[in-house]
Design an enzyme around this catalytic site. Structure first.
Site, PDB file in Angstrom:
ATOM      1  N   ARG A  75     -55.290 -95.602  -9.692  1.00 52.16           N
ATOM      2  CA  ARG A  75     -55.626 -95.439  -8.079  1.00 52.16           C
ATOM      3  C   ARG A  75     -56.884 -96.545  -7.879  1.00 52.16           C
ATOM      4  O   ARG A  75     -57.134 -97.301  -6.745  1.00 52.16           O
ATOM      5  CB  ARG A  75     -56.059 -94.079  -7.508  1.00 52.16           C
ATOM      6  CG  ARG A  75     -54.812 -93.290  -7.549  1.00 52.16           C
ATOM      7  CD  ARG A  75     -55.213 -91.749  -6.893  1.00 52.16           C
ATOM      8  NE  ARG A  75     -55.964 -91.110  -8.027  1.00 52.16           N
ATOM      9  CZ  ARG A  75     -56.546 -90.027  -8.035  1.00 52.16           C
ATOM     10  NH1 ARG A  75     -56.821 -89.541  -6.658  1.00 52.16           N
ATOM     11  NH2 ARG A  75     -57.058 -89.559  -8.908  1.00 52.16           N
ATOM     12  N   TYR A  79     -57.271 -99.310  -5.114  1.00 56.86           N
ATOM     13  CA  TYR A  79     -58.457 -99.257  -3.959  1.00 56.86           C
ATOM     14  C   TYR A  79     -58.933-100.457  -3.785  1.00 56.86           C
ATOM     15  O   TYR A  79     -59.255-100.995  -2.927  1.00 56.86           O
ATOM     16  CB  TYR A  79     -59.289 -98.017  -4.200  1.00 56.86           C
ATOM     17  CG  TYR A  79     -58.712 -96.671  -4.284  1.00 56.86           C
ATOM     18  CD1 TYR A  79     -57.903 -96.258  -3.262  1.00 56.86           C
ATOM     19  CD2 TYR A  79     -59.433 -95.842  -4.968  1.00 56.86           C
ATOM     20  CE1 TYR A  79     -57.402 -95.127  -3.324  1.00 56.86           C
ATOM     21  CE2 TYR A  79     -59.154 -94.431  -4.868  1.00 56.86           C
ATOM     22  CZ  TYR A  79     -58.041 -94.246  -4.148  1.00 56.86           C
ATOM     23  OH  TYR A  79     -57.360 -92.936  -3.977  1.00 56.86           O
ATOM     24  N   TYR A 101     -56.246 -92.249   6.913  1.00 57.09           N
ATOM     25  CA  TYR A 101     -55.759 -90.956   7.449  1.00 57.09           C
ATOM     26  C   TYR A 101     -57.092 -90.099   7.390  1.00 57.09           C
ATOM     27  O   TYR A 101     -57.798 -90.142   6.528  1.00 57.09           O
ATOM     28  CB  TYR A 101     -54.556 -90.425   6.280  1.00 57.09           C
ATOM     29  CG  TYR A 101     -54.438 -88.855   6.449  1.00 57.09           C
ATOM     30  CD1 TYR A 101     -53.378 -88.445   7.231  1.00 57.09           C
ATOM     31  CD2 TYR A 101     -54.926 -88.174   5.387  1.00 57.09           C
ATOM     32  CE1 TYR A 101     -53.161 -87.088   7.391  1.00 57.09           C
ATOM     33  CE2 TYR A 101     -54.396 -86.759   5.313  1.00 57.09           C
ATOM     34  CZ  TYR A 101     -53.405 -86.500   6.261  1.00 57.09           C
ATOM     35  OH  TYR A 101     -53.217 -85.098   6.400  1.00 57.09           O
TER      36      TYR A 101
END
Length: 269
Positions: A75, A79, A101
């Protein structure tokens, strides 16, 4: 009054980071929608096709960054790629809107880092507030953090750092379904890791203490998921636990000496 998008305090590009909220369409603020419409380029990380379509309707130049995720891919690597894409567009002299979000500054390292890096390069960069999962939780569960406070931790961090917490204060644990996950995992969760969390919490609250597995709905017509279970059964509801709310075990004690020092004895009596 909303600022003029062309009034840059520094030469060249500009970055505005906004949140789309939790409920599709309903939580996008007029201020956030304004910047989405005005942007030369919109990058977004949203969780559903309806939100994606809404952003494209507001600005045909909207582009999803979700494709940078890949199963088994770190991740952190994803990013960093998001940050690079965003800041590179700012360096091209564009007014860039990065839409995330929920609240764009809550559990969203790429948004903070994009702002930090853009500012370090001499560009104007700002963040607008949005509605987070915790905001929805307060409303759906009727929790007022002003009553006894609130403790809020990312679940993996909570376990790894053996966070000290007060069982007399409400506890919110985020991303429980991703405990121990360093790489992107599109589906499922590790029940064994959730059982470890249950054991840690059970040692402080007791295994019969009732907690709430919470998920806020993405659509306004849906109802929130509020599944109340004892800690002893937490592992059997693993697929429901995106956010975990742990009510206080007991009422907090009042410091009688401080009551006197503050002159509140009459009011409390």
């Amino acid at each position: 009054m909303i600022a003029n998008p062309t009034s840059h305090s520094t030469p060249g590009g500009r970055l505005v980071v906004v949140g789309t909220g939790i409920r599709t369409g309903a939580h996008l603020t007029p201020e956030a929608a304004y910047w989405v419409r005005c942007a030369d380029k919109v990058f977004h990380v949203v969780c559903d096709p309806v939100s994606e379509a809404l952003l494209r309707e507001l600005n045909p130049r909207a582009e999803s960054l979700v494709g940078l995720y890949a199963e088994g891919k770190s991740r952190l690597e994803t990013y960093r790629a998001m940050i690079q894409r965003t800041v590179a567009a700012v360096e091209e002299g564009l007014l860039v809107c990065l839409a995330a979000y929920g609240h764009p500054g809550v559990f969203a390292w790429p948004t903070h880092e994009s702002i930090r890096l853009a500012r370090a390069k001499g560009y104007e960069a700002t963040m607008l507030p949005g509605i987070s999962t915790e905001d929805c939780l307060f409303a759906d569960l009727g929790v007022d953090p002003a009553t006894h406070g609130c403790q809020s931790y990312e679940a993996t961090d909570f376990l790894l750092r053996r966070r000290r917490f007060d069982p007399s204060v409400p506890l919110v644990l985020w991303q429980v379904h991703m405990i121990g996950e360093r790489n992107f995992r599109p589906e499922g969760c590790d029940r064994a890791r959730i059982q470890i969390l249950a054991e840690v919490l059970g040692s402080h609250y007791g295994t019969s203490h009732e907690v709430v597995c919470y998920q806020s709905p993405q659509l306004p017509i849906q109802e929130p998921t509020l599944t109340r279970v004892p800690l002893s059964d937490l592992g059997t509801h693993a697929e429901l636990i995106w956010t975990l709310y742990v009510p206080p075990r007991e009422q907090p004690n009042v410091d009688s000496e401080m009551v006197l020092r503050l002159g509140l004895s009459a009011a409390l009596g």
